[in-house]
Design a protein around this motif. Structure first.
Motif, PDB file in Angstrom:
ATOM      1  N   PRO A   1      87.677   4.174  61.426  1.00  0.00           N
ATOM      2  CA  PRO A   1      86.976   3.792  60.195  1.00  0.00           C
ATOM      3  C   PRO A   1      85.467   3.931  60.270  1.00  0.00           C
ATOM      4  O   PRO A   1      84.821   4.256  59.263  1.00  0.00           O
ATOM      5  CB  PRO A   1      87.388   2.327  60.005  1.00  0.00           C
ATOM      6  CG  PRO A   1      87.776   1.844  61.370  1.00  0.00           C
ATOM      7  CD  PRO A   1      88.376   3.032  62.049  1.00  0.00           C
ATOM      8  N   LEU A   2      84.876   3.683  61.434  1.00  0.00           N
ATOM      9  CA  LEU A   2      83.412   3.746  61.520  1.00  0.00           C
ATOM     10  C   LEU A   2      82.914   5.191  61.487  1.00  0.00           C
ATOM     11  O   LEU A   2      81.851   5.475  60.929  1.00  0.00           O
ATOM     12  CB  LEU A   2      82.921   3.023  62.772  1.00  0.00           C
ATOM     13  CG  LEU A   2      83.161   1.511  62.796  1.00  0.00           C
ATOM     14  CD1 LEU A   2      82.601   0.891  64.080  1.00  0.00           C
ATOM     15  CD2 LEU A   2      82.554   0.834  61.567  1.00  0.00           C
ATOM     16  N   VAL A   3      83.664   6.104  62.105  1.00  0.00           N
ATOM     17  CA  VAL A   3      83.287   7.521  62.030  1.00  0.00           C
ATOM     18  C   VAL A   3      83.323   7.969  60.573  1.00  0.00           C
ATOM     19  O   VAL A   3      82.406   8.644  60.086  1.00  0.00           O
ATOM     20  CB  VAL A   3      84.225   8.388  62.892  1.00  0.00           C
ATOM     21  CG1 VAL A   3      83.828   9.863  62.781  1.00  0.00           C
ATOM     22  CG2 VAL A   3      84.196   7.949  64.351  1.00  0.00           C
TER      23      VAL A   3
ATOM     24  N   PHE B   1      72.769  15.633  61.709  1.00  0.00           N
ATOM     25  CA  PHE B   1      71.451  15.337  61.148  1.00  0.00           C
ATOM     26  C   PHE B   1      71.450  13.880  60.732  1.00  0.00           C
ATOM     27  O   PHE B   1      72.450  13.362  60.234  1.00  0.00           O
ATOM     28  CB  PHE B   1      71.099  16.222  59.951  1.00  0.00           C
ATOM     29  CG  PHE B   1      69.637  16.176  59.599  1.00  0.00           C
ATOM     30  CD1 PHE B   1      68.730  16.976  60.262  1.00  0.00           C
ATOM     31  CD2 PHE B   1      69.166  15.301  58.637  1.00  0.00           C
ATOM     32  CE1 PHE B   1      67.366  16.917  59.964  1.00  0.00           C
ATOM     33  CE2 PHE B   1      67.818  15.229  58.334  1.00  0.00           C
ATOM     34  CZ  PHE B   1      66.915  16.040  59.004  1.00  0.00           C
ATOM     35  N   ASP B   2      70.320  13.233  60.930  1.00  0.00           N
ATOM     36  CA  ASP B   2      70.221  11.807  60.624  1.00  0.00           C
ATOM     37  C   ASP B   2      69.050  11.562  59.680  1.00  0.00           C
ATOM     38  O   ASP B   2      67.893  11.559  60.094  1.00  0.00           O
ATOM     39  CB  ASP B   2      70.044  11.003  61.917  1.00  0.00           C
ATOM     40  CG  ASP B   2      69.966   9.509  61.656  1.00  0.00           C
ATOM     41  OD1 ASP B   2      70.383   9.080  60.560  1.00  0.00           O
ATOM     42  OD2 ASP B   2      69.493   8.777  62.548  1.00  0.00           O
ATOM     43  N   THR B   3      69.368  11.373  58.416  1.00  0.00           N
ATOM     44  CA  THR B   3      68.322  11.002  57.456  1.00  0.00           C
ATOM     45  C   THR B   3      67.919   9.532  57.614  1.00  0.00           C
ATOM     46  O   THR B   3      66.895   9.104  57.080  1.00  0.00           O
ATOM     47  CB  THR B   3      68.820  11.181  56.019  1.00  0.00           C
ATOM     48  OG1 THR B   3      69.909  10.267  55.787  1.00  0.00           O
ATOM     49  CG2 THR B   3      69.288  12.602  55.754  1.00  0.00           C
ATOM     50  N   GLY B   4      68.732   8.777  58.325  1.00  0.00           N
ATOM     51  CA  GLY B   4      68.598   7.333  58.373  1.00  0.00           C
ATOM     52  C   GLY B   4      69.516   6.648  57.374  1.00  0.00           C
ATOM     53  O   GLY B   4      69.653   5.434  57.374  1.00  0.00           O
TER      54      GLY B   4
ATOM     55  N   VAL C   1      79.346  13.753  62.609  1.00  0.00           N
ATOM     56  CA  VAL C   1      78.993  13.334  61.250  1.00  0.00           C
ATOM     57  C   VAL C   1      77.625  13.892  60.901  1.00  0.00           C
ATOM     58  O   VAL C   1      76.874  14.332  61.767  1.00  0.00           O
ATOM     59  CB  VAL C   1      78.937  11.788  61.115  1.00  0.00           C
ATOM     60  CG1 VAL C   1      80.271  11.151  61.447  1.00  0.00           C
ATOM     61  CG2 VAL C   1      77.829  11.204  61.993  1.00  0.00           C
ATOM     62  N   GLU C   2      77.315  13.826  59.614  1.00  0.00           N
ATOM     63  CA  GLU C   2      75.936  13.920  59.154  1.00  0.00           C
ATOM     64  C   GLU C   2      75.638  12.619  58.420  1.00  0.00           C
ATOM     65  O   GLU C   2      76.389  12.233  57.522  1.00  0.00           O
ATOM     66  CB  GLU C   2      75.730  15.109  58.221  1.00  0.00           C
ATOM     67  CG  GLU C   2      74.287  15.225  57.731  1.00  0.00           C
ATOM     68  CD  GLU C   2      74.063  16.396  56.783  1.00  0.00           C
ATOM     69  OE1 GLU C   2      72.921  16.547  56.326  1.00  0.00           O
ATOM     70  OE2 GLU C   2      75.021  17.128  56.482  1.00  0.00           O
ATOM     71  N   ASN C   3      74.599  11.908  58.841  1.00  0.00           N
ATOM     72  CA  ASN C   3      74.243  10.648  58.200  1.00  0.00           C
ATOM     73  C   ASN C   3      73.392  10.974  56.971  1.00  0.00           C
ATOM     74  O   ASN C   3      72.168  11.076  57.044  1.00  0.00           O
ATOM     75  CB  ASN C   3      73.481   9.748  59.171  1.00  0.00           C
ATOM     76  CG  ASN C   3      73.262   8.345  58.626  1.00  0.00           C
ATOM     77  OD1 ASN C   3      73.914   7.931  57.674  1.00  0.00           O
ATOM     78  ND2 ASN C   3      72.329   7.613  59.218  1.00  0.00           N
ATOM     79  N   ALA C   4      74.075  11.175  55.846  1.00  0.00           N
ATOM     80  CA  ALA C   4      73.422  11.645  54.630  1.00  0.00           C
ATOM     81  C   ALA C   4      73.323  10.515  53.606  1.00  0.00           C
ATOM     82  O   ALA C   4      73.776   9.396  53.829  1.00  0.00           O
ATOM     83  CB  ALA C   4      74.194  12.836  54.058  1.00  0.00           C
TER      84      ALA C   4
ATOM     85  N   THR D   1      71.270   1.146  58.341  1.00  0.00           N
ATOM     86  CA  THR D   1      72.092   2.355  58.298  1.00  0.00           C
ATOM     87  C   THR D   1      71.554   3.444  59.232  1.00  0.00           C
ATOM     88  O   THR D   1      72.236   4.448  59.466  1.00  0.00           O
ATOM     89  CB  THR D   1      72.174   2.921  56.870  1.00  0.00           C
ATOM     90  OG1 THR D   1      70.854   3.287  56.419  1.00  0.00           O
ATOM     91  CG2 THR D   1      72.770   1.897  55.920  1.00  0.00           C
ATOM     92  N   ASP D   2      70.356   3.234  59.768  1.00  0.00           N
ATOM     93  CA  ASP D   2      69.787   4.193  60.714  1.00  0.00           C
ATOM     94  C   ASP D   2      70.246   3.915  62.148  1.00  0.00           C
ATOM     95  O   ASP D   2      69.891   4.644  63.055  1.00  0.00           O
ATOM     96  CB  ASP D   2      68.253   4.164  60.630  1.00  0.00           C
ATOM     97  CG  ASP D   2      67.614   5.384  61.274  1.00  0.00           C
ATOM     98  OD1 ASP D   2      68.316   6.404  61.444  1.00  0.00           O
ATOM     99  OD2 ASP D   2      66.414   5.318  61.607  1.00  0.00           O
ATOM    100  N   ALA D   3      71.020   2.874  62.339  1.00  0.00           N
ATOM    101  CA  ALA D   3      71.637   2.608  63.648  1.00  0.00           C
ATOM    102  C   ALA D   3      73.093   3.048  63.579  1.00  0.00           C
ATOM    103  O   ALA D   3      74.021   2.269  63.788  1.00  0.00           O
ATOM    104  CB  ALA D   3      71.515   1.131  64.015  1.00  0.00           C
ATOM    105  N   GLU D   4      73.264   4.328  63.236  1.00  0.00           N
ATOM    106  CA  GLU D   4      74.595   4.863  62.969  1.00  0.00           C
ATOM    107  C   GLU D   4      75.285   5.417  64.199  1.00  0.00           C
ATOM    108  O   GLU D   4      76.524   5.471  64.267  1.00  0.00           O
ATOM    109  CB  GLU D   4      74.519   5.949  61.892  1.00  0.00           C
ATOM    110  CG  GLU D   4      74.155   7.348  62.364  1.00  0.00           C
ATOM    111  CD  GLU D   4      72.771   7.455  63.012  1.00  0.00           C
ATOM    112  OE1 GLU D   4      72.596   8.306  63.894  1.00  0.00           O
ATOM    113  OE2 GLU D   4      71.858   6.687  62.628  1.00  0.00           O
ATOM    114  N   GLY D   5      74.505   5.849  65.196  1.00  0.00           N
ATOM    115  CA  GLY D   5      75.102   6.480  66.366  1.00  0.00           C
ATOM    116  C   GLY D   5      76.038   5.545  67.106  1.00  0.00           C
ATOM    117  O   GLY D   5      77.126   5.941  67.544  1.00  0.00           O
TER     118      GLY D   5
END
Length: 462
Positions: free
Chosen positions: A198-200, A235-238, A284-287, A312-316
Motif C-alpha cells: 500500500p505505501l508503494v 523524481f521527487d517533487t516533494g 515511483v515518481e513522487n508527483a 510528503t517529501d519523506a517518501e523514500g
C-alpha cells in the motif's frame, strides 16, 4: 567473464601489447634521485617538473613526436589510490602503458578505469579518449566487472527523468536480469494494493507512470541468501510539501539507491558468486496531482503498522518500508538497503562518505574492513534507541517525519528498522549518489558509493 553493455561500450583498456606510449608514474624522489628512464628524467629536469600530485608532462621524441608522459604521484601516493583516473581525462587519445609506478596494478588500473567514465548520451560529438594496457599482474576480469557495475549505476543516475522514469527503470532492471538469466517479477499500479504494497502505491499513484515493485532472483537455493533493496524514486517533487526549485534540480538522482543496488547485483552475478541473490526495488515518481497523498493522511503498511504522513517529501522511507517488510519475510542471511534518504546524513558526513546503520556489530566490523581494503569509504552511525520516541504520533503507530529536524538520518533509519524483524544481519546505507566536484576517479555527476566494499564483503560470504 560475460561483460555487460555498460563497460563494453566504453572500455578504456587494451589487452594486447603493441605500439603504446609509456607513462612514468613518479614521485618527487624519483626526479631528485634520477631513478627513472634517462630520457624522461632529462626532459623532466629541463622542464622544471616537480611530480606534483596529478600533474602530467608530455615527453617529446628527438624528432618532435609524442614519446610518452610523466605522471606525478606527489610525495604520498598511498593517500590517493585512484589518482590514475586523472590520466584518463588528461592524456591525448591513443594507446598507453605504465612503465613504472609505485602502485599496485589493481589500484592503478581501477583508478584509470574509474576516471575514464564519460556520460555522452546527449552529446552530438563524442570525445576521443586514451586507452591503457592492462598489466599481466592485474585482475583484469574483476576490474572490468567492478567498472561495469559502477558505470551502470552512474549511467542510471545521470539519465534525466524524461528518459529514466519508472517504465525506463523497469526496462533497465529487466535488461540486467536477462543478461544474467535472472528471474523477474513486476507488480504494477493497482495490483500493488492487491499484493499488499500500500505505501508503494500511495507514494506513486499521482504520477502518469504507474508505481511498481521490481523483483529479481538469481543463484541457487541452499547458498547464503543475500537480499538487496534499493530506493527507486525516479523524481521527487516533494509531493504536496513541494520542494523549492533549487532542491528539485538534482532529484533525478533520487533513484540512486536503486542504481547502486543494480550495480552491485551486476558484480555479484558476473562473478558467479555462490549466493542466493534477491533484488527488490520499489519504483515511483513522487508527483503532484489531485490524487496525491496528503500531509495528515494515515496509511497502513504491508507489515500492518500504520504511518501518519507528516511530510510528503519523506517518501523514500515509505516505499522502503513495504519493500523491507517483503524482503524480511524471506529471512535472508544478509539484507542491505541503499537509499538517497536524508540530507541529514550529508550534513553529518558530507557527500563523499556514506552513512550506514546496523545493530549487527560483527557485520559493521566486516563492512568497515571491506571499506578499508577497497578504498571505498563508509562510516557507521548509531541506531540510537533513545530517539525511538521521536517516531511516536498520537493517532498512528509511526510518523514518517518527526518534528524538530534533529537526528534526521538516525530517525529515518530507526523508522526502517521497525519493518525489519526477522533478519538479524541488516544494514541500511544512506548515500548521496552524486559527485559534486570532479575528482581523479570521478567526474561531476551520478556516483556509485559503497558497492565495491559491499561486493568485497559479499564475495567473502560466498
Amino acid at each position: 567473464m560475460a561483460q555487460y553493455e555498460y563497460i563494453e561500450r566504453t572500455s578504456p583498456f587494451i589487452t594486447k601489447g603493441g605500439k603504446s606510449l609509456p607513462i612514468f608514474a613518479v614521485t618527487p624522489a624519483h626526479i631528485e634521485t634520477g631513478t627513472i628512464d634517462p630520457v624522461a628524467l632529462d626532459w623532466a629536469r629541463k622542464s622544471g617538473y616537480k611530480a606534483e600530485t596529478g600533474s602530467v608532462l608530455l615527453i617529446p621524441t628527438s624528432d618532435g613526436h609524442l614519446g610518452g608522459a610523466l605522471f606525478g604521484l606527489g610525495s604520498h601516493p598511498a593517500e590517493s589510490p585512484f589518482l590514475t583516473g586523472k590520466l584518463a581525462r588528461t592524456l591525448p587519445a591513443g594507446d598507453w602503458h605504465i612503465e613504472t609506478a609505485p602502485l599496485t596494478a589493481n589500484r592503478l588500473i581501477l583508478g584509470f578505469g574509474l576516471g575514464s567514465y564519460r556520460f555522452e548520451r546527449y552529446k552530438s560529438e563524442k570525445s576521443d579518449a586514451p586507452k591503457l594496457l592492462i598489466p599481466q599482474d592485474a585482475d583484469s576480469n574483476d576490474i572490468k566487472r567492478q567498472l561495469a557495475g559502477i558505470f551502470l549505476a552512474r549511467d542510471l543516475i545521470n539519465t534525466p527523468t524524461n528518459d529514466m522514469g519508472p517504465e525506463e527503470l523497469e526496462k533497465a532492471f529487466r535488461a540486467l536480469a536477462d543478461h544474467y538469466k535472472a528471474e523477474v517479477t513486476v507488480i504494477t499500479g493497482e495490483n500493488l494494493l492487491t499484493h499488499n504494497f500500500p505505501l508503494v502505491h500511495t507514494v506513486g499513484r499521482a504520477s502518469t507512470e504507474a508505481p511498481r515493485l521490481l523483483e529479481m532472483r538469481w543463484g541457487k537455493k541452499g547458498h547464503k541468501k543475500v537480499t538487496l533493496v534499493g530506493k527507486g524514486v525516479c523524481f521527487d517533487t516533494g509531493g504536496l510539501d513541494i520542494k523549492p526549485s533549487s532542491s528539485m534540480a538534482l532529484m533525478k538522482k533520487d533513484m540512486g539507491g536503486a542504481a547502486n543496488v543494480l550495480g552491485l547485483a551486476l558484480m555479484i552475478m558476473d562473478a558467479k558468486l555462490k549466493i542466493d541473490l534477491r533484488v527488490i526495488v520499489p519504483v515511483v515518481e513522487n508527483a503532484i496531482a489531485g490524487n496525491a497523498f496528503r500531509p495528515g493522511d494515515v496509511y497502513k503498511s504491508r507489515k500492518g503498522l500504520t504511518v501518519q504522513i507528516d511530510n510528503t517529501d519523506a517518501e523514500g522511507r515509505l516505499i522502503l518500508a513495504d519493500a523491507l517488510s517483503y524482503a524480511d519475510e524471506d529471512h535472508p542471511d544478509l539484507m542491505i538497503d541503499m537509499a538517497t534518504l536524508t540530507g541529514a546524513a550529508r550534513v553529518a558526513l558530507g557527500p563523499d562518505l556514506p552513512a550506514f546503520f546496523t545493530n549487527d556489530d560483527d557485520l559493521a566490523y566486516e563492512l568497515s574492513e571491506a571499506s578499508l581494503e577497497t578504498d571505498d569509504p563508509i562510516w557507521r552511525l548509531p541506531l540510537f534507541p533513545g530517539y525511538e520516541k521521536l517516531l511516536r504520533t498520537q493517532i498512528a503507530d509511526l510518523t514518517n517525519a518527526p518534528s524538530g529536524g534533529m537526528a534526521g538520518a538516525i530517525t529515518a533509519a530507526l523508522f526502517l528498522k521497525r519493518f525489519v524483524t526477522n533478519t538479524t544481519s541488516w544494514a541500511h546505507f544512506d548515500i548521496f549518489a552524486w559527485s559534486s566536484q570532479e575528482r581523479p576517479h570521478s567526474p561531476v555527476g551520478g556516483e556509485a558509493q559503497a558497492i565495491r566494499a559491499l561486493y568485497r564483503h559479499i564475495a567473502s560470504l560466498a
